[in-house]
Design an enzyme around this catalytic site. Sequence first.
Site, PDB file in Angstrom:
ATOM      1  N   HIS A   1      62.616 -19.175  26.859  1.00 39.38           N
ATOM      2  CA  HIS A   1      63.643 -19.489  27.859  1.00 39.38           C
ATOM      3  C   HIS A   1      64.175 -18.176  28.410  1.00 39.38           C
ATOM      4  O   HIS A   1      64.866 -17.435  27.711  1.00 39.38           O
ATOM      5  CB  HIS A   1      64.771 -20.314  27.248  1.00 39.38           C
TER       6      HIS A   1
ATOM      7  N   ASP B   1      66.453 -16.538  31.036  1.00 43.06           N
ATOM      8  CA  ASP B   1      67.530 -16.683  32.021  1.00 43.06           C
ATOM      9  C   ASP B   1      67.333 -15.726  33.183  1.00 43.06           C
ATOM     10  O   ASP B   1      67.153 -14.520  32.980  1.00 43.06           O
ATOM     11  CB  ASP B   1      68.884 -16.400  31.366  1.00 43.06           C
TER      12      ASP B   1
ATOM     13  N   ASP C   1      68.554 -25.975  29.164  1.00 43.81           N
ATOM     14  CA  ASP C   1      69.752 -25.176  28.904  1.00 43.81           C
ATOM     15  C   ASP C   1      70.952 -25.529  29.767  1.00 43.81           C
ATOM     16  O   ASP C   1      72.069 -25.178  29.400  1.00 43.81           O
ATOM     17  CB  ASP C   1      69.428 -23.682  29.069  1.00 43.81           C
TER      18      ASP C   1
END
Length: 923
Positions: A54, A56, A178
């Site tokens: 993941h 960002d 998320d």
Amino acid sequence: MLDSLRLLFLTGLILAVANSFVLKDGRLRSTCGYAACSEGVEDKINVHIVAHTHDDVGWLKTVDQYYYGAKNDIQQAGVQYILDSVVASLIENSNRKFTYVETAFFWRWWQEQAESTKTAVINLVNNGRLTFTNGAWSMNDEATTHYSSTIENFAWGLRKLNETFGTCGRPTIGWQIDPFGHSRQHATLLSEMAFDGIFLGRIDFQDKAQREANRTMEVIWTTSPNLGQRSQIFAGILPNGYSPPLHFCFDTLCHDSPIMDDPRLNDYNVDEKVKSFVDQMHNQATIYATNHLIVTMGEDFNYQNADMWFKNLDKLIYYVNEQQKNGSDVNLLYSTPACYLNALNKAHVSWPAKSDDFFPYGSGSHTYWTGYFTSRTALKRFERVASGFLQTCKQVDALAGLDPGALEKVAVLRGQLGIAQHHDAVAGTEKQQVAYDYAQRLDVGIKACQEVVADGLAKLANISQASQIKFCDLLNISQCAVTENYKKVALLVWNSIPRQLQQYIHLPVPDGDYMITDSGGQQVSFQITPLFKNVLDIPERTSTATQELVFYATLAPVTFSTYYVYRTVTHNRPSKTRADVEVVDVPDPLDDDIVFQNDYLSVTFDVLTGLVKSLTNLETKDTLNFNQTFAVYNGFAGNNSLEKYRASGAYIFRPNCTGLATQCRTAVAGNGSYEIVQGSEVQEMRQYFAPWISQVTRLHQESRFLEFEWQIGPIPVDDGIGREVISVFSSDFINNGVFYTDSNGREDLQRKRDFRPSYSVNLSEPVAGNYYPVANRIYIRDEKQGTQLTVLTERAQGGSSTVDGQIELMMHRRLLYDDALGVGEALNEPGSDGKGLVVRGKHYLTFTKIATAASIQRLLAQEVYWQPSFAFLPVKKDKEFPVVQKLHRWPYRVTSTCSAWNDGPAATFYYVWSICLKRMKTL
């Protein structure tokens, strides 16, 4: 001899088969998508190992810092190394699979690769071993985004994947692991994009507990009451958010033990690891409905050393599956979200249904993620401005037929706007320095598109030099160098909406006498009004403008309209253009109440306070007892040592009170002074509630809505208390706890205080737990009277109806404590002078019959979102205006065809129109 011939034949056959999968450029033929999925074992618990990271697109570090691995003292993260490492590990072992999500990062990495690497990656994609999920430019937030920007975000990312990898690069699964709650409208968009399913990482803790108990972690989500079955999409809630099972994180950033499988070692732990994993899978199997389970093997910025992950996953799969010889019922396989969904589809299970959304999200009794609905309110507005201007930019480019270089400039804003949709960008949950970076990126994109618009307008309007065209980026604080410094200005107003608009335009100017004409030379009536004095004191403002020109403009659809502004020297300004300003310092209780009125609305203000007292719709003859004021919630100053001590912060809204809203908030009463502005075009009530809160309540002569332009900040915190400021709209409606909010600016959802449609809820935080995202509008109804009160916003905000008859919207937040959910700093925006951020914004209020409310508020919502774009053509002293000719005319076949494509839901026709424009460009 026979054996030799047979061997030669088999060798030739194998080579022929192998060659049939290889193209001339070395790429393998496609065996991707569901065709690349393993079936699993029928009588086992099949555990789908999904290796993922993941990444960002900005949060604690900027986008660039994350990509390059800079500022590792803040966070150990470098995306380029993740992709380098993952590709190498996949090539090393053909059994491995990996799922990637953020196209913004992948595309940057892809452009840096050698052709040999690109060929290898294409082969991995074509074999279904490197798969893309979601595929948008960034994993967008779902609460604070508008559907138009979400479409842009996906369109830009998916286009890059399609152009690079074709069908095998096309994601079929949404991967929103998320974002802090999940929108029904976002899922609708995915269903309309032909996605087959969506996986979610965060849902309310009470909702999840009940779903686990009932084995309803996976549902068929009917995401649109209007589209019905067409909008259905499979939705799965992941068991561990997006993290690995306990003790099975094999990343350099983790501290779990690797699998040590040399029996000669003292630390040999295969049996222990296998038992732990199998036990966890048996537990997970009790909360899911089939014998297929999904396990996410990855975390934030994992796989910078992918070999560390994959070596341990290889061992885990091998040793767990070896136990099947001893009767184990657990089977592990490398998989992807799409392959997992494919297995569920083949299980032929009847799934439970869902039709509401997943807001608000609470991760604990005192941890409601409803503060970010409002956090960094200025950035939220800037994102909307950029999104609206992108529509203008694309239209001007298409209609002017500019060269391909213009598309590259359009792409700059598309990319930066896509980054801004990230769930730690527009959400307002990033560090302050990262917020500055997001804003700077949007500004770069806007500047690139201003060049496109200038070039296009110069071509469409027959202006000799595009460099003559100027833009004013600070009209939001009543500042424009062009109207301040030039006595003759041509104003080119682009209306990106495919219908004629009539709107009031406000331009900041120095004091003087003026004249305005339209493109035909006809004089246009206008009003000159002194600027609101609090505007003059905004720290960022460096302007000579003290007045405001207000006039009513008629704007043709999807083109520009021209108005000419002259500052004259005759000093004989007609009295009708002058606004009368009355300052009321000490109200006289014997005076009559103040009434503003046009042909549509009558608004009564209390003579003692200057507050709105009642509202009458003159068309329907309905009257409403009504009041609007401001209030403040003091933020809870927790130390976060336990969940019950959770502080109010960037993510979390938590008042320093657990009672009802009326007990927890403090009204900002004001000192009773106000100013009344009366003119031919607009009437204004100017109120000063506190040194840091002021407002203009405005009724234009031809408007069916009441406008509230507020200015808040710097919020005082010298007493050590963080504050969250709300606007409260109070009426005598009886709405029985029911109110409505929009879903990303498209369809609406019914909300009910202290209630969730999908699960039983017990709220320890009765204010924060009743807040919902308002991307565009919130309203309440009086069913008995058949009337509706609607408030529209021009940026995302948090809102609720915490008290019957009331609507409240949170506008600005300044807090002194971090909420300990990752960002690591308090939401305390310093502003340009370090004293605190000052923000301005607007609310638009309509009071209508329920039967006509939707059509009125939807059209107004479109006008608020896609506001006209202004370009200025200044003329130097003693020069004449250049001839501005509208060379552009809509061909009949364009307008008729595009209009014919607008027969679908009203909320989608802007997207349809933009598609239409692209297609018409090729006619």
